[in-house]
Structure formats: C-alpha cells, structure tokens
Design a protein around this motif. Sequence first.
Motif, short mmCIF file in Angstrom:
data_model
loop_
_atom_site.label_atom_id
_atom_site.label_comp_id
_atom_site.label_asym_id
_atom_site.label_seq_id
_atom_site.Cartn_x
_atom_site.Cartn_y
_atom_site.Cartn_z
N ALA A 9 0.83 -1.21 0.00
CA ALA A 9 0.00 0.00 0.00
C ALA A 9 0.86 1.25 0.00
O ALA A 9 0.58 2.22 -0.71
CB ALA A 9 -0.93 -0.01 1.21
N VAL A 10 1.92 1.25 0.81
CA VAL A 10 2.82 2.41 0.86
C VAL A 10 3.52 2.59 -0.48
O VAL A 10 3.63 3.70 -1.01
CB VAL A 10 3.85 2.26 1.99
N ARG A 40 8.00 10.29 -8.72
CA ARG A 40 8.89 11.35 -8.25
C ARG A 40 9.27 11.14 -6.79
O ARG A 40 10.42 11.34 -6.39
CB ARG A 40 8.21 12.71 -8.42
N GLU A 41 8.30 10.72 -5.98
CA GLU A 41 8.57 10.49 -4.56
C GLU A 41 9.50 9.30 -4.37
O GLU A 41 10.36 9.31 -3.48
CB GLU A 41 7.26 10.28 -3.81
N ARG A 42 9.37 8.29 -5.21
CA ARG A 42 10.29 7.16 -5.14
C ARG A 42 11.71 7.60 -5.51
O ARG A 42 12.69 7.14 -4.92
CB ARG A 42 9.83 6.04 -6.09
N VAL A 44 9.73 16.05 -0.75
CA VAL A 44 10.26 15.47 0.49
C VAL A 44 9.19 15.47 1.57
O VAL A 44 9.01 14.49 2.30
CB VAL A 44 11.51 16.25 0.96
N SER A 45 8.45 16.58 1.67
CA SER A 45 7.40 16.68 2.68
C SER A 45 6.32 15.63 2.47
O SER A 45 5.87 14.97 3.42
CB SER A 45 6.79 18.09 2.64
N LYS A 50 3.73 10.30 3.88
CA LYS A 50 3.28 8.96 3.50
C LYS A 50 4.01 7.88 4.29
O LYS A 50 3.46 6.80 4.52
CB LYS A 50 3.46 8.75 2.00
N LEU A 51 5.24 8.15 4.70
CA LEU A 51 6.00 7.18 5.47
C LEU A 51 5.80 7.37 6.98
O LEU A 51 6.31 6.57 7.77
CB LEU A 51 7.50 7.30 5.14
N GLY A 52 5.07 8.42 7.36
CA GLY A 52 4.89 8.69 8.78
C GLY A 52 6.18 9.10 9.45
O GLY A 52 6.40 8.81 10.63
#
Length: 220
Positions: A147-148, A155-157, A187-188, A193-195
């Motif tokens: 899910a994550v 781009r986030e990856r 980055v934010s 998303k990763l907490g």
Amino acid sequence: MTSSITVAIVDGHTLTRYGLIGLVGADAEISVVGECGLGSEAEAVIASHRPDVVVLEAVLPDADGLLLARELRERHPALGIVVLTWDNQDDVLFRALDSGASAFVGKTAPNSELLGAIRHAAVAASSFTATGLAAALSRRGQAAEKAVLLALSPREREVLALLAEGQSVPAIASTMFVSLSTAKTYVSRLYDKLGATNRANAIMTALRLGLITAELPAIA
C-alpha cells in the motif's frame, strides 16, 4: 475428575449449539453451565451462570458477535472469550483480536483446537491466540508495504532513493531539475506517507518496508 472450567455457549444455530454442548461437555475438565442462541440473551446467561469462558459465534441472528465480544470484555475483564466462526478470513481474525477476545477458532478446526482455546481462555483471558495468527500478521505486513509503495508517486520514489544516497534537498532539486521549493514539497509528501519526521526516520521506515535496500560499501 471434577470439572474445573465452566463454559457458556452462544450460537444462533441450534444444531451447532447442541453439538458444541455435547463436544465440550464430554471433556472431564470442562462443563457447560449455560447456553443461548441470541446475542441479546448472552448477558443474562453470563450474569446468571458466571462462566469462566464464553464460546461466542461471530455472526448471531440478532447481533454482530464481534461487537458483542467487545462489550463483554468491557463488562467482564476476567471472562475468557472464544470467538467461533465459519469465516477464517484475516480481517475477521483481526476484528476478533481488536475486540479483546481470548481466542479465535474456525468451525472447521479439529475438536482439540476448540478445547485448547477454551483452556487458554480460562487461564489467560486477556491474551489472544489463534491458529494462523503469525501468517495473518505477515500477510498484513506485506499488504501494508504494498500500500505504501503504491501510494508513492514515481517522483517520490526518486526522492526516496536520493535521500538514501545521502543527497541534501538542494542537491535533490539539482539532480531532478526542479526548483528547491518543489523538491521540498516532494520530500514533505514523502515524509507524510512514510509517517516520518526527518530523513533518518524516512530511511529507516523505507528499509523496514522493503522500499529500499541497505547496501554495504564495496571493499577494494
């Protein structure tokens, strides 16, 4: 031998209920002291007979057995609660765990598993046991990882990989050919998303979820 564990059975299927009474009652160490077929009758049976354990069907004609299990746990903290069900899906197992039940048993399980669950519930009411719990937890962890991963944009990856390489936010902006403010936004969002609250948290979480791998430096 004198029976040492008293049990009440709550199951909406009459044949099943009486079958359980016969099965459980045949054990020399366990005796059935009460039974009913409706959730609305359960509290009266428990109050009247004060059993050590209640065997509770997850789906009752007039109630959600798992919600009833939660209510019984709140009212009777020392009561052993064994949830019995035809549905062995992981989500039902986790609902039973969250309800405060002592054990979760499928109706297709061997008789010995039910009797073992009753014995467990009698001595460890607040401790949960279920066959297949470890496998279910593993599947839930894998689902969370997926899910994550699916939630991260390409781009986030890319940002995650660059953070793992040790690049600063300005360096990430340069590498990705975006403005500094855009890089900060990536980055934010990644942290959210990763907490995570910082780079170290993000990298540790990503490692735990298998989103990145830890590579040892090459030895010359």
